[in-house]
Structures are given as structure tokens and as C-alpha cells.
Scaffold this active site. Structure first.
Site, PDB file in Angstrom:
ATOM      1  CB  VAL A 169      15.281  67.748   8.910  1.00 49.05           C
ATOM      2  CG1 VAL A 169      16.227  68.749   9.512  1.00 49.05           C
ATOM      3  CG2 VAL A 169      16.025  66.503   8.431  1.00 49.05           C
ATOM      4  CE  LYS A 170      15.189  61.971   6.965  1.00 47.85           C
ATOM      5  NZ  LYS A 170      16.445  62.445   7.566  1.00 47.85           N
ATOM      6  CB  THR A 171       7.270  63.545   8.016  1.00 50.05           C
ATOM      7  OG1 THR A 171       7.717  63.715   6.668  1.00 50.05           O
ATOM      8  CG2 THR A 171       5.803  63.944   8.106  1.00 50.05           C
ATOM      9  CG  HIS A 199      17.607  63.798  11.766  1.00 45.04           C
ATOM     10  ND1 HIS A 199      17.390  65.067  11.259  1.00 45.04           N
ATOM     11  CD2 HIS A 199      18.862  63.815  12.277  1.00 45.04           C
ATOM     12  CE1 HIS A 199      18.448  65.814  11.451  1.00 45.04           C
ATOM     13  NE2 HIS A 199      19.366  65.071  12.077  1.00 45.04           N
TER      14      HIS A 199
END
Length: 406
Positions: free
Chosen positions: A189-191, A187
Site C-alpha cells: 500500500v506504500k508509494t 509494503h
């Protein structure tokens, strides 16, 4: 007239021209989905986490559902899951007809513990528990080795959405030497971002095959596995090129080549992303340490080198005599986005009715104090000082908030 600084969300993707070029190349090519870029993304992801198999899918939620299906979890079974997590960690059990049983967490780290899992397993009845979902919260890690030793007969699914790039007991999260499956989210906002998406890693070729099959409607194209030989083969014994079978239903949980192209490009920058997150989180830790006894950074879990998906401050709002919602609104007025990760799932109305739990005081204590502050690689070092200065103003200068520089 002064120009206000850009709004700082709690998390955000970091896209560069190479990412854009990678997606554009797929758009100009022959395959928008079910093409070679998905295979390349899976290969690169597996290498990044030291796992032999990686299965890309349409979301982290889809990944958890696939994990439950691949493990054969079903009606009448129980799945133990910590209550401080996103809804999907528990909902995946419901999708297959099983019941989530909620475990408490450490009030300081938000991570579940061996003792909390053992209590939940006993409450469920050990013979009913067909999976433990170990949630690696905020970028640091549950003691998977301890869980595997205590419950060798129960498969462990690592919900590693927050922990890509972390190490746990010296092992890369996702290597799956002690767990059955590790699931990651891509997603925004993930790394590592692919727009939407998830990746399941495993060392078990049987689980790998099942997850691949279930993500694509349950379809089988391997002639060696055809049950109807009359339909599947011609008179000479050659397999019919159009033929496929469905031994049992699956879902359309495929990841497109468009998404995979972005994910593949981003995996190449994983080390840099993690390094920058660790640096920024270190700045937060130092700055928050000067804010007095009622505001501090989340402590690091033992044995883990976190990748820091989130930068969480633990704030004693009651002692400061200010409500968390008020603080969040004041920070938003200063151009700073925050979030709470998470409202304990066992307190959701659906689970109050369908999976009632005893009091889980560790979760309540953690939830009452946690606040996620902005953290993403494109932030400048000075942004951390800006956030913590605004936080000091938002909570007020009384109640033990220090006056030193941040």
C-alpha cells in the site's frame, strides 16, 4: 443487470507489465537472493532520496529494529515516539530492551511537535533518551530540523514509511542531513512496492556498515576485521575464501532479489506515482470542502510538500451523531474501503502495563476524527467524486453536511 463498480480499497499497489517483466527476469536468472538486483535497488533508491547510502531489508519493521541496533540503543535506554503511528515505531525499542516513551501529536495534522517531543524527553529524563523516532504521518512531515536543533545530542530516526517522495523544508525526505537514519517501507500500500520490504537511508558510513551487518546474522567477511587471524588466514597470509566471523548476533533481515526487482522497477515510476497522489488528494480537498463544517480534509503541515500516502478526512462523528464504525460499514456496502490510522499506541494493552503515559489529548482528538479514504495512483478522478458522495450518504445529510455537488 447493472454491474457494480470495482471495490475501492483505501490503498493498493500499482503493478504494470514492466514490473512483471523485471521480476520474471530475476526468476530466470541465477540469483533469487543475495544477488546484484538488491545492489541495484539500493543504488536507485539512494539516488531517489538524495542519500549516499541505502540498505534494503525484509520489512519496514525490520528496518526500525536495525536502526535501533545500529545506534546502540539497549536496556535501560528510552526512545521517544509519537503515539499516533503503527505499532512497529514503538515496538522497535522493545526489541532491543529499551522503553518507548510516547509523545502527543497535533490534533489537526496527527504529527508530533517540538513541544510534545520536549515534554516526552523531559518525562523520560534527557540523559536516558538515546533516539527520537520522528513519524512522517500520511505523507507529510515532522519538523526534523527543529528537533535536531533542540536535541543535537539525540539521534533522530525518521519513520518515513508514509513520506517517500515528499520534501521537508525544501529537502527530500530521506536525504538525512539532519537525521541519523530515515526508514521507508515498500509494503504494497506504500508509494513504491516490493511485495514486502524496507529501506534504510543514512549519510553515516558507520551506520551503513552496521545495518548491513545486522541484517545478515551479524556476519563479517572483510579480512581486515577478522579477530581470529589463525582461522581467517592461511600460512601465506591470504584470507581463507570460506571464512567469516560473527562479532555479535544479527538477524536474517535480507531482501530477496525477487522483491528487489519489483522495487527497482517501481522506483523508476516514483515521480509519476507521487504526482498522481497529489492530484487525487487535491480533488479530495476540494470535494470535502463542500461537505459542511463537520467534514474536511487533513490540513497540510507547514514547510512540507507531502507525497500523500493517505487521504485523511477529519470527521466530527459526535456532532453528526453517527459512529465511525457505522460509516465505515456503510461505505463498504457502497464498495469503498476505509481505515483508521492509527489507534494511539500508548492505549494498547501491552503499553498500558509496560509504558504508562499521561493523558495525550492531541492524539485522542486526532484519533476520534480521522478516517483514511481510498488513495492510490490507479484511481480515476471520478472515483474521488464517488467516494465523497458515498461519504455524504454514510454520515447522513443532517448535522451540517452540505448539499452542494462534490
Amino acid at each position: 443487470m447493472s454491474v457494480p463498480p470495482p471495490f475501492l480499497p483505501y490503498g493498493r499497489q500499482c503493478i504494470d507489465e514492466a514490473d512483471i517483466a523485471a521480476v520474471a527476469e530475476v526468476l530466470r536468472g541465477d540469483f533469487l537472493t543475495t544477488g546484484p538486483t538488491v545492489d541495484a535497488f539500493e543504488t536507485a533508491f539512494a539516488a531517489a532520496v538524495d542519500a549516499p547510502f541505502a540498505v534494503a531489508c525484509s520489512s519496514g519493521t525490520a528496518g526500525l529494529h536495525l536502526a535501533m541496533m545500529a545506534l546502540g540503543v539497549g536496556p535501560g535506554d528510552a526512545v521517544v515516539v509519537p503515539t499516533v503511528t503503527f505499532l512497529a515505531s514503538a515496538n522497535c525499542a522493545v526489541y532491543v530492551g529499551a522503553q518507548p516513551v510516547f509523545a502527543d501529536v497535533d490534533p489537526e495534522t496527527g504529527l508530533t511537535t517540538l513541544e510534545a517531543i520536549a515534554e516526552a524527553v523531559a518525562r523520560a529524563g534527557r540523559e536516558r533518551v538515546k533516539a527520537i523516532v520522528a513519524v512522517h504521518l500520511n505523507g507529510h512531515c515532522v519538523d526534523v530540523a527543529g528537533l535536531a536543533k533542540a536535541f543535537p545530542e539525540i539521534p533522530i530516526v525518521e519513520d518515513a514509511c508514509h513520506a517517500l517522495g515528499a520534501t521537508n523544508g525544501g529537502e527530500t525526505v530521506g536525504a538525512c542531513t539532519r537525521s541519523a537514519i530515515a526508514m521507508f517501507s515498500t509494503h504494497p500500500v506504500k508509494t513504491v512496492a516490493s511485495g514486502e520490504g524496507g529501506v534504510l537511508c543514512t549519510r553515516d558510513p558507520v551506520l551503513d556498515e552496521r545495518m548491513r551487518r545486522y541484517r545478515n546474522h551479524g556476519m563479517v567477511r572483510d579480512p581486515a576485521r577478522f579477530a581470529d587471524r589463525e582461522a581467517g588466514f592461511d600460512a601465506s597470509g591470504e584470507p581463507n575464501p570460506w571464512y567469516y566471523e560473527m562479532p555479535e548476533p544479527g538477524y536474517n533481515y535480507r531482501l530477496s532479489d525477487i522483491h528487489a526487482a519489483l522495487g527497482l522497477s517501481q522506483v523508476g515510476r516514483l515521480a509519476g506515482f507521487v504526482e498522481r497522489r497529489r492530484h487525487l488528494r487535491g480533488l479530495y480537498q476540494a470535494a470535502l470542502a463542500r461537505c459542511g463544517p463537520h467534514v474536511r480534509a487533513l490540513p497540510v503541515a507547514p514547510g512540507c510538500d507531502p507525497s500523500w500516502h493517505l487521504s485523511v478526512a477529519l470527521i466530527d462523528f459526535a456532532a453528526l451523531e453517527v459512529e465511525r464504525g457505522t460509516v465505515m460499514r456503510r461505505l463498504r456496502d457502497d464498495g469503498i474501503g476505509t481505515q483508521v490510522h492509527y489507534h494511539p499506541v500508548h492505549r494498547q494493552p501491552y503499553y498500558r502495563e509496560t509504558a504508562p503515559s499521561p493523558e495525550l489529548p492531541g492524539a485522542d482528538r486526532y484519533y476520534a476524527r480521522c478516517l483514511s479514504l481510498p488513495l492510490f495512483p490507479a484511481m480515476a478522478d471520478a472515483d474521488v467524486e464517488h467516494v465523497v458522495s458515498a461519504l455524504r450518504r454514510a454520515v447522513g445529510n443532517g448535522g451540517g453536511i452540505g448539499d452542494g455537488a462534490v
